[in-house]
Design an enzyme around this catalytic site. Sequence first.
Site, PDB file in Angstrom:
ATOM      1  N   SER A  91       0.772  -1.021   0.018  1.00 42.60           N
ATOM      2  CA  SER A  91      -0.037  -0.065   0.118  1.00 42.60           C
ATOM      3  C   SER A  91       0.923   1.145   0.075  1.00 42.60           C
ATOM      4  O   SER A  91       1.949   1.225   0.396  1.00 42.60           O
ATOM      5  CB  SER A  91      -0.816   0.004   1.203  1.00 42.60           C
ATOM      6  OG  SER A  91      -1.704   1.217   1.136  1.00 42.60           O
ATOM      7  N   HIS A  92       0.123   2.280  -0.425  1.00 42.62           N
ATOM      8  CA  HIS A  92       0.960   3.432  -0.135  1.00 42.62           C
ATOM      9  C   HIS A  92       1.134   4.182   1.101  1.00 42.62           C
ATOM     10  O   HIS A  92       1.742   5.135   1.596  1.00 42.62           O
ATOM     11  CB  HIS A  92       0.268   4.755  -1.228  1.00 42.62           C
ATOM     12  CG  HIS A  92       0.482   4.408  -2.755  1.00 42.62           C
ATOM     13  ND1 HIS A  92      -0.120   3.488  -3.388  1.00 42.62           N
ATOM     14  CD2 HIS A  92       1.731   4.968  -3.337  1.00 42.62           C
ATOM     15  CE1 HIS A  92       0.264   3.547  -4.492  1.00 42.62           C
ATOM     16  NE2 HIS A  92       1.270   4.429  -4.683  1.00 42.62           N
ATOM     17  N   SER A  93       0.307   3.444   2.129  1.00 44.95           N
ATOM     18  CA  SER A  93       0.240   3.764   3.395  1.00 44.95           C
ATOM     19  C   SER A  93       0.694   2.495   4.291  1.00 44.95           C
ATOM     20  O   SER A  93       0.049   1.469   4.108  1.00 44.95           O
ATOM     21  CB  SER A  93      -1.244   4.324   3.951  1.00 44.95           C
ATOM     22  OG  SER A  93      -1.341   4.276   5.379  1.00 44.95           O
ATOM     23  N   ASP A 139      -2.424  -1.460  -3.695  1.00 50.85           N
ATOM     24  CA  ASP A 139      -3.669  -0.384  -3.714  1.00 50.85           C
ATOM     25  C   ASP A 139      -3.286   0.701  -5.031  1.00 50.85           C
ATOM     26  O   ASP A 139      -2.171   0.437  -5.630  1.00 50.85           O
ATOM     27  CB  ASP A 139      -3.806   0.265  -2.481  1.00 50.85           C
ATOM     28  CG  ASP A 139      -2.679   1.248  -2.186  1.00 50.85           C
ATOM     29  OD1 ASP A 139      -1.523   1.272  -2.919  1.00 50.85           O
ATOM     30  OD2 ASP A 139      -2.770   1.667  -1.004  1.00 50.85           O
ATOM     31  N   GLY A 148       3.719   6.576  -0.006  1.00 47.37           N
ATOM     32  CA  GLY A 148       4.397   6.220  -1.373  1.00 47.37           C
ATOM     33  C   GLY A 148       4.661   4.700  -1.262  1.00 47.37           C
ATOM     34  O   GLY A 148       4.276   3.965  -0.316  1.00 47.37           O
TER      35      GLY A 148
END
Length: 70
Positions: free
Chosen positions: A11-13, A70, A46
């Site tokens: 995920s970016h998070s 994602d 990111g």
Amino acid sequence: MGEAVSIVIVSHSADVARGARDMVHQMVGDDVRVAFCGGNSDGGLGTDVGSIMDAIKSVYSDKGVAILVD
């Protein structure tokens, strides 16, 4: 149960990736190896290629690895 395909959640998070991993563990227990990574190397939003590769290597098996992004 025989060895299963492993899962890597990207995920970016980091928080989203960790939460998704926790949810998968609640559903499948220890029958499936699950790794996660999220965020960039500075801790922000990111992705980081090195972290993704490390996650894949940490759960890799001959059955394969499904990578969910994602």
